[in-house]
Write a protein that holds these residues in place. Structure first.
Motif, PDB file in Angstrom:
ATOM      1  N   ILE A 198       1.933 -12.046 -11.970  1.00  0.00           N
ATOM      2  CA  ILE A 198       1.214 -13.293 -12.259  1.00  0.00           C
ATOM      3  C   ILE A 198       2.110 -14.268 -13.018  1.00  0.00           C
ATOM      4  N   TYR A 199       2.785 -13.773 -14.068  1.00  0.00           N
ATOM      5  CA  TYR A 199       3.701 -14.635 -14.821  1.00  0.00           C
ATOM      6  C   TYR A 199       4.849 -15.119 -13.936  1.00  0.00           C
ATOM      7  N   ALA A 200       5.387 -14.228 -13.134  1.00  0.00           N
ATOM      8  CA  ALA A 200       6.534 -14.592 -12.300  1.00  0.00           C
ATOM      9  C   ALA A 200       6.163 -15.642 -11.259  1.00  0.00           C
ATOM     10  N   ILE A 201       4.994 -15.488 -10.631  1.00  0.00           N
ATOM     11  CA  ILE A 201       4.555 -16.456  -9.617  1.00  0.00           C
ATOM     12  C   ILE A 201       4.342 -17.820 -10.258  1.00  0.00           C
ATOM     13  N   GLY A 202       3.791 -17.844 -11.460  1.00  0.00           N
ATOM     14  CA  GLY A 202       3.602 -19.121 -12.147  1.00  0.00           C
ATOM     15  C   GLY A 202       4.903 -19.819 -12.467  1.00  0.00           C
ATOM     16  N   ASN A 203       5.970 -19.047 -12.669  1.00  0.00           N
ATOM     17  CA  ASN A 203       7.277 -19.641 -12.959  1.00  0.00           C
ATOM     18  C   ASN A 203       8.012 -20.075 -11.693  1.00  0.00           C
ATOM     19  N   GLN A 204       8.027 -19.226 -10.677  1.00  0.00           N
ATOM     20  CA  GLN A 204       8.765 -19.556  -9.457  1.00  0.00           C
ATOM     21  C   GLN A 204       8.227 -18.700  -8.310  1.00  0.00           C
ATOM     22  N   GLU A 205       7.213 -19.215  -7.619  1.00  0.00           N
ATOM     23  CA  GLU A 205       6.550 -18.443  -6.574  1.00  0.00           C
ATOM     24  C   GLU A 205       7.492 -18.124  -5.415  1.00  0.00           C
ATOM     25  N   ARG A 206       8.325 -19.071  -5.037  1.00  0.00           N
ATOM     26  CA  ARG A 206       9.208 -18.858  -3.881  1.00  0.00           C
ATOM     27  C   ARG A 206      10.183 -17.702  -4.144  1.00  0.00           C
ATOM     28  N   ALA A 207      10.739 -17.659  -5.353  1.00  0.00           N
ATOM     29  CA  ALA A 207      11.675 -16.589  -5.682  1.00  0.00           C
ATOM     30  C   ALA A 207      10.985 -15.234  -5.685  1.00  0.00           C
ATOM     31  N   VAL A 208       9.751 -15.192  -6.186  1.00  0.00           N
ATOM     32  CA  VAL A 208       9.014 -13.932  -6.209  1.00  0.00           C
ATOM     33  C   VAL A 208       8.706 -13.476  -4.791  1.00  0.00           C
ATOM     34  N   PHE A 209       8.356 -14.414  -3.920  1.00  0.00           N
ATOM     35  CA  PHE A 209       8.080 -14.080  -2.522  1.00  0.00           C
ATOM     36  C   PHE A 209       9.329 -13.529  -1.841  1.00  0.00           C
ATOM     37  N   LEU A 210      10.464 -14.155  -2.096  1.00  0.00           N
ATOM     38  CA  LEU A 210      11.709 -13.692  -1.481  1.00  0.00           C
ATOM     39  C   LEU A 210      12.144 -12.336  -2.014  1.00  0.00           C
ATOM     40  N   SER A 211      11.631 -11.946  -3.196  1.00  0.00           N
ATOM     41  CA  SER A 211      11.970 -10.631  -3.742  1.00  0.00           C
ATOM     42  C   SER A 211      11.125  -9.519  -3.127  1.00  0.00           C
ATOM     43  N   GLY A 212      10.185  -9.880  -2.268  1.00  0.00           N
ATOM     44  CA  GLY A 212       9.399  -8.872  -1.564  1.00  0.00           C
ATOM     45  C   GLY A 212       7.974  -8.714  -2.033  1.00  0.00           C
ATOM     46  N   VAL A 213       7.519  -9.521  -2.979  1.00  0.00           N
ATOM     47  CA  VAL A 213       6.154  -9.440  -3.487  1.00  0.00           C
ATOM     48  C   VAL A 213       5.229 -10.268  -2.595  1.00  0.00           C
ATOM     49  N   ASP A 214       4.073  -9.724  -2.274  1.00  0.00           N
ATOM     50  CA  ASP A 214       3.067 -10.460  -1.495  1.00  0.00           C
ATOM     51  C   ASP A 214       2.342 -11.419  -2.446  1.00  0.00           C
ATOM     52  N   THR A 215       2.928 -12.584  -2.630  1.00  0.00           N
ATOM     53  CA  THR A 215       2.394 -13.546  -3.598  1.00  0.00           C
ATOM     54  C   THR A 215       1.002 -14.026  -3.208  1.00  0.00           C
ATOM     55  N   ARG A 216       0.724 -14.094  -1.919  1.00  0.00           N
ATOM     56  CA  ARG A 216      -0.596 -14.556  -1.480  1.00  0.00           C
ATOM     57  C   ARG A 216      -1.694 -13.602  -1.947  1.00  0.00           C
ATOM     58  N   LYS A 217      -1.409 -12.319  -1.894  1.00  0.00           N
ATOM     59  CA  LYS A 217      -2.391 -11.330  -2.344  1.00  0.00           C
ATOM     60  C   LYS A 217      -2.643 -11.454  -3.839  1.00  0.00           C
ATOM     61  N   VAL A 218      -1.588 -11.690  -4.613  1.00  0.00           N
ATOM     62  CA  VAL A 218      -1.747 -11.825  -6.067  1.00  0.00           C
ATOM     63  C   VAL A 218      -2.580 -13.058  -6.399  1.00  0.00           C
ATOM     64  N   VAL A 219      -2.316 -14.178  -5.718  1.00  0.00           N
ATOM     65  CA  VAL A 219      -3.101 -15.393  -5.946  1.00  0.00           C
ATOM     66  C   VAL A 219      -4.557 -15.162  -5.561  1.00  0.00           C
ATOM     67  N   LEU A 220      -4.778 -14.458  -4.461  1.00  0.00           N
ATOM     68  CA  LEU A 220      -6.144 -14.138  -4.030  1.00  0.00           C
ATOM     69  C   LEU A 220      -6.866 -13.326  -5.099  1.00  0.00           C
ATOM     70  N   ILE A 221      -6.194 -12.323  -5.655  1.00  0.00           N
ATOM     71  CA  ILE A 221      -6.800 -11.507  -6.709  1.00  0.00           C
ATOM     72  C   ILE A 221      -7.120 -12.347  -7.934  1.00  0.00           C
TER      73      ILE A 221
END
Length: 335
Positions: A198-221
């Motif tokens: 959550i903290y990482a996506i708020g700082n830089q979502e694109r970088a977190v997505f490129l690291s392999g995290v399903d950012t869409r699922k985290v935002v949905l939660i």
């Protein structure tokens, strides 16, 4: 207590949190000068009881803001939670309605949050516009559900007990619920993978997505938790008033956002401590109480400005949000 535990505790208090707690002390002293009973234990417990309603909904909103988004569907998600909980008997039948009233109301909030999350995370719609639209949809559905009139359904005995009872002597149940919810949220943000994401996506979502995290699922939660917290607040408010009513969540939008921002959560996402949100909620609650006691809007009457108390409070909350937006904007430019 070990040095490591002390260090972990003090890390929860950043500059914004300390300022918020300092403001709480100042407001309490000012209130005591205007009304000596302002510092009585009974009055302080009453204020914490009131703050618990705001604290529950602010918990979910904080998570969404940490993600770099905003949830403006809060007012009618609160209304939907309360109205569907009190109307569960008519929808589910008397056999299941009384037993499932509370989870049914919260589930309605989760559903609204799920739709918000789908729109923002998967359809890439702007959170401000999409959640505002969902607020209007929820409003329309609730007006249709009640036929355009105030609902006649009453809170169940369990809802009443949740809102006004005392499972622990001296501690109102809503305050106890907020304490438990806050402890779980702090653990999740500080000790779990989801919290770090959550903290990482708020700082830089694109970088977190490129690291392999399903950012869409985290935002949905995040949006689903926000919807659940808002609906739970609606359930508690319905139990408090022994009934639900239309627009019961309208007074909570600006105070909720103001409390989260006052607690030091960056409106741009990625930074904020839950203990700061706790301070912001208490500060907003005491500020509302002090505005009712001192009534500073009366001093504007001599200037020809007749401001009702509710209007003046909305002006104060709006000014707080604007000021903090400007402050965080300057910090981002500095960095």
């Amino acid at each position: 207590m070990s040095a490591l535990k002390l260090n972990t505790l003090f890390r929860q208090f950043d500059q914004a949190t300390l300022i918020a707690f300092a403001c709480i002390v100042v407001l309490l002293l000012i209130g005591a000068l205007a009304e000596p009973a302002f510092l009585s234990p009974q009055y302080l417990i009453q204020q914490l009881h009131t703050a618990a309603f705001l604290g529950v909904v602010a918990t979910g909103v904080m998570l969404v803001i940490l993600l770099g988004h905003i949830d403006l569907s809060i007012p009618w998600t609160i209304g939907a939670g309360g109205m569907m909980a009190t109307g569960a008997t008519g929808i589910l039948g008397p056999e299941f309605g009384v037993v499932l009233a509370v989870p049914f109301g919260i589930l309605c909030g989760v559903t609204i949050g799920f739709v918000n999350g789908l729109g923002v995370a998967y359809l890439r719609a702007p959170a401000m516009i999409f959640t505002l639209g969902m607020n209007a949809v929820a409003q329309g559905l609730m007006v249709y559900h009640t036929g355009g009139f105030a609902p006649q359904d009453r809170a169940t005995p369990f809802m009443r007990e949740l809102a006004v009872g005392h499972l622990v002597p001296g501690i109102p149940n809503p305050l106890l619920i907020w304490i438990v919810l806050g402890a779980v949220t702090m653990f999740m943000l500080n000790r779990t993978t989801l919290g770090r994401q959550i903290y990482a996506i708020g700082n830089q979502e694109r970088a977190v997505f490129l690291s392999g995290v399903d950012t869409r699922k985290v935002v949905l939660i995040g949006f689903m938790i926000s919807g659940a917290c808002a609906a739970a607040t609606g359930v508690l408010l319905a139990g408090w008033a022994n009934r639900s009513y239309q627009a019961m969540g309208d007074p909570y939008l600006l105070p909720t956002i103001a409390a989260v921002i006052l607690g030091g959560t960056n409106v741009l996402g990625g930074r904020g401590k839950y203990i700061g949100t706790v301070a912001g909620v208490i500060l907003i609650t005491i500020l509302q109480s002090m505005l009712s006691v001192v009534q500073p809007q009366r001093y504007f009457a001599g200037l020809g400005l007749e401001l009702p108390a509710d209007t003046f409070r909305q002006v104060v909350f709006g000014a707080v949000i604007i000021a903090m937006l400007l402050l965080y904007g300057r910090q981002k430019v500095s960095r």
